[in-house]
Design an enzyme around this catalytic site. Structure first.
Site, PDB file in Angstrom:
ATOM      1  N   HIS A 187      -4.190  -4.920   0.505  1.00  0.00           N
ATOM      2  CA  HIS A 187      -3.255  -6.042   1.991  1.00  0.00           C
ATOM      3  C   HIS A 187      -2.805  -7.064   1.985  1.00  0.00           C
ATOM      4  CE1 HIS A 187      -2.514  -1.974   4.068  1.00  0.00           C
ATOM      5  NE2 HIS A 187      -3.851  -1.444   3.499  1.00  0.00           N
ATOM      6  N   CYS A 194       0.781  -1.611  -0.079  1.00  0.00           N
ATOM      7  CA  CYS A 194       0.270  -0.098   0.440  1.00  0.00           C
ATOM      8  C   CYS A 194       1.108   1.674  -0.463  1.00  0.00           C
ATOM      9  CB  CYS A 194      -1.546  -0.131   1.335  1.00  0.00           C
ATOM     10  SG  CYS A 194      -2.322   0.605   1.065  1.00  0.00           S
ATOM     11  N   GLU A 198      -1.790  -8.770   3.721  1.00  0.00           N
ATOM     12  CA  GLU A 198      -1.566  -9.792   4.891  1.00  0.00           C
ATOM     13  C   GLU A 198      -2.656  -9.952   5.222  1.00  0.00           C
ATOM     14  OE1 GLU A 198      -0.795  -6.375   4.389  1.00  0.00           O
ATOM     15  OE2 GLU A 198      -1.518  -4.923   5.426  1.00  0.00           O
TER      16      GLU A 198
END
Ligand code: GLN
Length: 550
Positions: A513, A387, A515
């Site tokens: 994102h 990001c 993650e």
């Protein structure tokens, strides 16, 4: 019919209530049950999206774009189930709903009160997942904060009423408390637990299970004492000693028969938990043959909760790579005014074999992040920008390779001559801050033959977002000429979702994102390959598993 488990915490916060709830969820799921976890937070913000990471840690984003408490991340990771907006409730949402109804005149003639209106709304939300999906077997609802807080009272009162209204075998209360070890006296103390349970009982909730957080497992007598004073059978007083890895916790609980006790109490008939795969995974996490150091360059480095999902993604990526991923936290502000020729950069990244710049907001520490990108790019160190980390990579490359003097993001310098990162079109008219970013899952198409297409092993992906700014299309050609490949685009081609630099061992940026979608049993392909690249940079050998995982 669904069964309901309520998870409360006592004595102090930060005991790992979310992990405990997620671990029980994991065990119940391994018994073949359909489990949903939800978090009810007593604060008045509608969601944590407008809170600083210092206040609240990471904001976790779900598929549907809900900005949530980070415990939802643990729930999704432990149960590998996608949750939705209805699984995170705050007092803010409860009051917002009730006040909207009041304005519409739905309570006409009546006084709107905490009891019954607030408690009724909370009870409705406890059961909502089962209403929407009748196949759900168990709903675990965790209440944020600690018992005794003024804010959590309506939630506990709602639980009391809910339990009274259901058959006794349909609900269960699990309470997590601290059993401190007093060093000077050389003994553990059960009194805080007794007080905490007394507080809960004074509200009308008798816990069925106690989870005792302590540095070490409690001796039998201590458990017997807690059982007696708290009115809970001894078997149901569960040890939760500090664990080396959070992924050990379900195994610790299982070893104490916890899932069986819960099923028995709730009269659930389910097969034995199948935890063999989880055990193998924990075995590697605890005894990795290799290790590698990755630098994380951010501005909240003193608060690890701000990067929770990233840290977990590295744990997951360590499994197929058979290594422990050590993090070196680098404060981006400390890199300001440094450059490649400067010994300070070498010192900051000493022994690091990968550099990650995570998401973030605001201009503090930005130049330091740009410097970190430069170091990684020129020194051939694997770089992963998430990001904001992709945006600073664009700024660095813009300035150094694309000839765009003073390239910047308009977030940090609204009047810069080359805003290579700019506010998205649909963001321009937005004035409200809450829930208005580009949020949640969006599809992305990958370029054939690109590094990222190879990582994912597919050309169509979907990832979760949380941002307002994007790559400015006006400059795309400049970057392409400088060697940047825009390897991931929105399906209509208008939004840059991923960039990479061919020729560099691993230089990848993504606007989303990743993650948020990494799971211990399904490590994220980008983290996987990044860790692998770091191992290669370190001189390690790529493992067979790492290759297979791709
Ligand atoms: N501040 C940047 C934006 O809003 C990056 C956001 C992020 O890293 N999550 O676009």
């Amino acid at each position: 019919m669904a069964k309901y488990i309520f998870v409360t915490g006592g004595v102090v916060s930060a005991l790992g209530k979310g992990i405990a709830a997620a671990s029980l969820g994991q065990l119940l799921k391994s018994r073949g049950l359909r489990v949903v976890l939800q978090k009810f937070d007593p604060y008045l913000n509608v969601d944590p999206g407008t809170m600083s990471p210092y206040q609240h840690g990471e904001v976790y984003v779900l598929e549907d774009g809900a900005e949530c408490d980070l415990d939802l991340g643990h729930y999704e990771r432990f149960t590998d189930t996608a949750l939705s907006q209805i699984n995170n409730l705050t007092s803010g949402v409860v009051y917002e709903t009730i006040l909207q109804r009041e304005r519409k005149g739905e309570y006409l003639g009546r006084t709107v009160q905490v009891i019954p209106h607030v408690t009724d709304e909370i009870k409705r939300r406890i059961a909502l997942p089962a209403e929407q999906d009748p196949e759900i077997d168990v709903i675990l609802t965790e209440i944020g904060g600690t018992v005794g807080d003024i804010e959590s009272l309506p939630f506990l009162e709602a639980i009391r009423q809910f339990r009274l209204e259901q058959p006794p075998e349909d609900t269960l209360s699990m309470h997590l408390t601290l059993v401190p070890y007093i060093k000077a006296a050389g003994e553990i103390k059960t009194k805080p637990t007794q007080h905490s349970v007394r507080e809960l009982r004074s509200i009308g909730i008798q816990p069925d299970i106690l989870i005792c957080r302590a540095e070490m497992p409690l001796a039998d007598e201590a458990r017997a004492k807690i059982a007696l004073f708290c009115n809970v059978p001894k078997d149901y007083v569960i040890n939760a000693p500090d664990a080396q890895s959070i992924y050990e916790v379900p195994l610790n609980f299982h070893a104490q028969n916890m899932d069986e006790l819960v099923c028995r109490r709730l009269r659930i008939e389910a097969p034995q938990a199948d935890i063999a795969q989880w055990e193998r995974m924990v075995e590697i996490i605890l005894n990795p043959p290799d290790s590698v150091k990755i630098a994380i360059v951010g501005k909240y480095v003193e608060l690890k909760d701000a990067y929770k999902s990233i840290i977990e993604s590295f744990v997951h990526a360590g499994i197929p790579n058979r290594c422990h991923v050590e993090h070196v936290w680098v404060d981006s502000e400390s890199l300001e005014g440094r450059d490649v020729g400067d010994g300070c950069m070498a010192a900051a990244f000493k022994d690091c074999h990968g550099i990650l710049v995570p998401g973030g907001f605001g201009d503090r520490g930005i130049q330091g992040k740009v410097n970190a990108v430069r170091w990684a790019r020129l020194k051939d160190i694997p770089y992963f920008g998430i990001c904001l980390g992709m945006q600073v990579a664009m700024i660095e490359i813009g300035r150094d390779l694309a000839g765009l003097d003073m390239a910047n993001s308009s977030e940090f310098d609204p009047t810069c001559p080359h805003p290579v990162i700019d506010l998205m079109l649909e963001q321009r008219k937005i004035t409200d801050m809450g829930g208005t970013m580009r949020l949640g899952a969006y599809p992305c198409l990958l370029q054939e033959g690109s590094l990222v297409a190879d990582c994912y092993g597919t050309l169509e992906i979907s990832e979760r977002h949380r941002h307002r700014y994007e790559v400015n299309n006006k400059y795309r050609a400049h970057f392409e000429k400088a060697g940047v490949v825009f390897s991931g685009l929105s399906p209509d081609g208008t939004l840059v979702e991923m960039i990479e630099l061919p020729g560099h061992p691993f230089f990848v940026g993504c606007q989303f994102h990743p993650e948020l979608k990494s799971r211990p049993n399904r490590p994220h392909p980008l983290f996987n390959r990044f860790v692998e690249a770091a191992l290669v940079h370190q001189g390690g050998v790529r493992t067979v598993e790492a290759q297979e995982a791709r």
